[in-house]
Design an enzyme around this catalytic site. Sequence first.
Site, mmCIF file in Angstrom:
data_model
loop_
_atom_site.group_PDB
_atom_site.id
_atom_site.type_symbol
_atom_site.label_atom_id
_atom_site.label_comp_id
_atom_site.label_asym_id
_atom_site.label_seq_id
_atom_site.Cartn_x
_atom_site.Cartn_y
_atom_site.Cartn_z
ATOM 1 N N ASP A 88 -10.914 -7.459 -17.314
ATOM 2 C CA ASP A 88 -10.941 -7.406 -15.856
ATOM 3 C C ASP A 88 -10.448 -8.745 -15.309
ATOM 4 O O ASP A 88 -11.155 -9.752 -15.368
ATOM 5 C CB ASP A 88 -12.365 -7.118 -15.371
ATOM 6 N N CYS B 62 4.950 -3.339 2.100
ATOM 7 C CA CYS B 62 3.815 -3.228 3.032
ATOM 8 C C CYS B 62 3.494 -4.559 3.712
ATOM 9 O O CYS B 62 2.624 -4.617 4.578
ATOM 10 C CB CYS B 62 2.582 -2.693 2.309
ATOM 11 N N TYR C 62 -4.201 -3.621 2.245
ATOM 12 C CA TYR C 62 -3.260 -3.834 1.137
ATOM 13 C C TYR C 62 -2.149 -4.843 1.477
ATOM 14 O O TYR C 62 -1.864 -5.762 0.715
ATOM 15 C CB TYR C 62 -2.661 -2.475 0.756
ATOM 16 N N LYS D 99 -1.223 -8.747 -0.021
ATOM 17 C CA LYS D 99 0.068 -9.084 -0.629
ATOM 18 C C LYS D 99 0.688 -10.300 0.071
ATOM 19 O O LYS D 99 1.230 -11.193 -0.572
ATOM 20 C CB LYS D 99 1.025 -7.884 -0.528
ATOM 21 N N ASN E 230 8.713 1.399 -2.578
ATOM 22 C CA ASN E 230 8.441 2.677 -3.283
ATOM 23 C C ASN E 230 9.141 2.863 -4.625
ATOM 24 O O ASN E 230 10.300 3.267 -4.661
ATOM 25 C CB ASN E 230 8.843 3.870 -2.416
ATOM 26 N N LYS F 217 3.467 19.290 -6.356
ATOM 27 C CA LYS F 217 3.218 20.441 -5.468
ATOM 28 C C LYS F 217 4.271 21.532 -5.682
ATOM 29 O O LYS F 217 3.955 22.720 -5.672
ATOM 30 C CB LYS F 217 3.227 19.990 -4.004
ATOM 31 N N ARG G 13 11.068 3.125 7.148
ATOM 32 C CA ARG G 13 11.136 1.897 6.351
ATOM 33 C C ARG G 13 12.300 1.973 5.377
ATOM 34 O O ARG G 13 12.418 2.925 4.617
ATOM 35 C CB ARG G 13 9.838 1.710 5.574
HETATM 36 P P1 NAD Z 1 -0.385 0.845 -11.045
HETATM 37 O O1 NAD Z 1 -1.623 1.158 -10.268
HETATM 38 O O2 NAD Z 1 0.192 1.920 -11.896
HETATM 39 O O3 NAD Z 1 -0.620 -0.440 -11.945
HETATM 40 C C1 NAD Z 1 -1.476 -1.474 -11.607
HETATM 41 C C2 NAD Z 1 -2.365 -1.734 -12.807
HETATM 42 O O4 NAD Z 1 -3.223 -2.847 -12.517
HETATM 43 C C3 NAD Z 1 -3.291 -0.538 -13.117
HETATM 44 O O5 NAD Z 1 -3.084 -0.071 -14.422
HETATM 45 C C4 NAD Z 1 -4.682 -1.116 -12.933
HETATM 46 O O6 NAD Z 1 -5.634 -0.604 -13.864
HETATM 47 C C5 NAD Z 1 -4.443 -2.595 -13.160
HETATM 48 N N1 NAD Z 1 -5.510 -3.395 -12.589
HETATM 49 C C6 NAD Z 1 -6.109 -3.229 -11.374
HETATM 50 N N2 NAD Z 1 -7.107 -4.101 -11.246
HETATM 51 C C7 NAD Z 1 -7.138 -4.847 -12.384
HETATM 52 C C8 NAD Z 1 -7.978 -5.880 -12.853
HETATM 53 N N3 NAD Z 1 -8.995 -6.323 -12.110
HETATM 54 N N4 NAD Z 1 -7.735 -6.410 -14.079
HETATM 55 C C9 NAD Z 1 -6.717 -5.935 -14.859
HETATM 56 N N5 NAD Z 1 -5.913 -4.940 -14.465
HETATM 57 C C10 NAD Z 1 -6.127 -4.408 -13.253
HETATM 58 O O7 NAD Z 1 0.681 0.317 -9.991
HETATM 59 P P2 NAD Z 1 2.238 0.081 -10.166
HETATM 60 O O8 NAD Z 1 2.921 1.139 -9.410
HETATM 61 O O9 NAD Z 1 2.569 -0.146 -11.586
HETATM 62 O O10 NAD Z 1 2.405 -1.270 -9.337
HETATM 63 C C11 NAD Z 1 2.424 -2.550 -9.965
HETATM 64 C C12 NAD Z 1 2.414 -3.624 -8.905
HETATM 65 O O11 NAD Z 1 3.515 -3.420 -8.015
HETATM 66 C C13 NAD Z 1 1.171 -3.639 -8.032
HETATM 67 O O12 NAD Z 1 0.785 -4.958 -7.772
HETATM 68 C C14 NAD Z 1 1.619 -2.964 -6.768
HETATM 69 O O13 NAD Z 1 0.867 -3.389 -5.647
HETATM 70 C C15 NAD Z 1 3.067 -3.382 -6.672
HETATM 71 N N6 NAD Z 1 3.876 -2.427 -5.901
HETATM 72 C C16 NAD Z 1 4.117 -1.193 -6.386
HETATM 73 C C17 NAD Z 1 4.861 -0.289 -5.642
HETATM 74 C C18 NAD Z 1 5.161 1.102 -6.150
HETATM 75 O O14 NAD Z 1 5.805 1.866 -5.442
HETATM 76 N N7 NAD Z 1 4.730 1.474 -7.352
HETATM 77 C C19 NAD Z 1 5.337 -0.647 -4.378
HETATM 78 C C20 NAD Z 1 5.060 -1.920 -3.904
HETATM 79 C C21 NAD Z 1 4.339 -2.811 -4.680
#
Ligand code: NAD
Length: 329
Positions: free
Chosen positions: A57, A123, A152, A156, A181, A203, A289
Site C-alpha cells: 500500500d 481532469c 480527482y 492531480k 481517456n 453493454k 473535451r
Molecule cells: P487503474 O485503476 O487501472 O490503475 C491504478 C492502479 O493503482 C490500480 O491497480 C490500483 O490498485 C493501484 N493503486 C491504487 N492505490 C494504491 C496504493 N495505495 N498503493 C499501491 N497501488 C495503488 O488506472 P489506470 O487507468 O491504469 O491509470 C493509471 C494512472 O493514470 C492513474 O494515476 C490515473 O489517474 C491516470 N489517468 C488515467 C486515465 C485513463 O483514462 N485510464 C486518464 C487520466 C489519468
Amino acid sequence: MKLNNQNVVICGAGGFIGGHLVNRLLKQGIRTVRAVDVKPLDEWCQKSPEAENLVMDLREKEACYQAAKGMEVVFQFAADMGGMGFIENNKALCMLSVLVSTHMLLAARDSGVERLFYSSSACVYNGDKQTSPDAAALKEEDAYPALPEDGYGWEKLFAERMCRHFEEDFGLQCRIARFHNVYGPLGTYEGGREKAPAAICRKVIEAKITGKHEIEIWGSGNQTRSFMYIDDCTRGVQDILESDIREPINLGSSELVTINQLVDIVEEIAGIKLNRTYNLDAPKGVNGRNSDNTKIRQYLGWEPSIRLKDGMAKTYKWIESQILAPVTK
Ligand code: NAD
C-alpha cells in the site's frame, strides 16, 4: 535519458496502464522492473513473471521507501480512480491518492532516483473551458486559473505542482503527462470503475448475447471526448520520460467524437443496431473535451494517432472474449 538498463519501479503496475508499461519495458530488454500495487496479485490486470511483483500500500511512507530502494526511475501511476461513475461519487478517496504521490516523491528524493514520471489527467483543466461539445481543444495553459474536476482533478493538479517544486527545490527530475481517456484490452470493463469505451463495449456485447437490443447512454450522448489507445499511451509515457520536457504536457488523441458516435463505432464492430435511451441523471462529466497536441508535436515530432475504430475493434474483441470465456475457477 534513454531507458536501457536502469532499475525501474512502476507504481500501480497491477492497473491498466501500469501493467501494459511493465510489459513494454520487459519486451525492450529492461532487466530490473519492480511492479508494485495494493491489489492482491490475482486481481492485477496483467502480471509478468520476469518482473519483481510486490503487493504494497503506497499510501504508507515505508512502503514507498521500499519500492524506491535501489531504483533509478519511478513511474507513478498508483491512484484510486475510475470512470465518471467512480470519481463523481468518491471524491475523498480520489484525493487520498495524494498520500501516494507525496510519499513516493519523498522516497524518490531520498533514494537517489534520477527521474520520476507522474501520470496526471485532463481532469486538471478548467471546467469553464469545457462547457460546450464544440469547446476548443485544451492547451496546457488552460489548467489555470484553476477550476479542475472536483476531488480527482484537484489531487492531480496539486501533485503536478508538488513534482514541480521537488524538481526546483531538491533537483529530482520530474516528467508529467496529462492523459486524456485511455482505453484498450485488459482494462476494467465492469464493476463501477470502467470508463465509457469499455462500458459501451460491454453493454453492446450484453445486448447481443441477450437479444435485448437496447442500450442506456449516460448523458445526452452529445458530449464530446477523445480517446487514446493504450499502445499510444505507453509509447508517449516512455518518450516523455526520456525527454527534456519540463512542464506538464497533454498525452491524448485529438480525434474528437461524441459519445453517440462512439456507440455508432461499437455497433458497427458488433454488426448490430440498438435502441438508445439517455440517462440524463447519470454522471457524465464535462460537455466537451479534446487534447490540443501542438506542444507534444513540437517536442516529440509525434502524437497519439491510432484510429479510434481500430483501437475499439481490438478492445471489443478482448472484452467479448472475457464475457464469453467459461468460468475457470
Ligand atoms: P487503474 O485503476 O487501472 O490503475 C491504478 C492502479 O493503482 C490500480 O491497480 C490500483 O490498485 C493501484 N493503486 C491504487 N492505490 C494504491 C496504493 N495505495 N498503493 C499501491 N497501488 C495503488 O488506472 P489506470 O487507468 O491504469 O491509470 C493509471 C494512472 O493514470 C492513474 O494515476 C490515473 O489517474 C491516470 N489517468 C488515467 C486515465 C485513463 O483514462 N485510464 C486518464 C487520466 C489519468
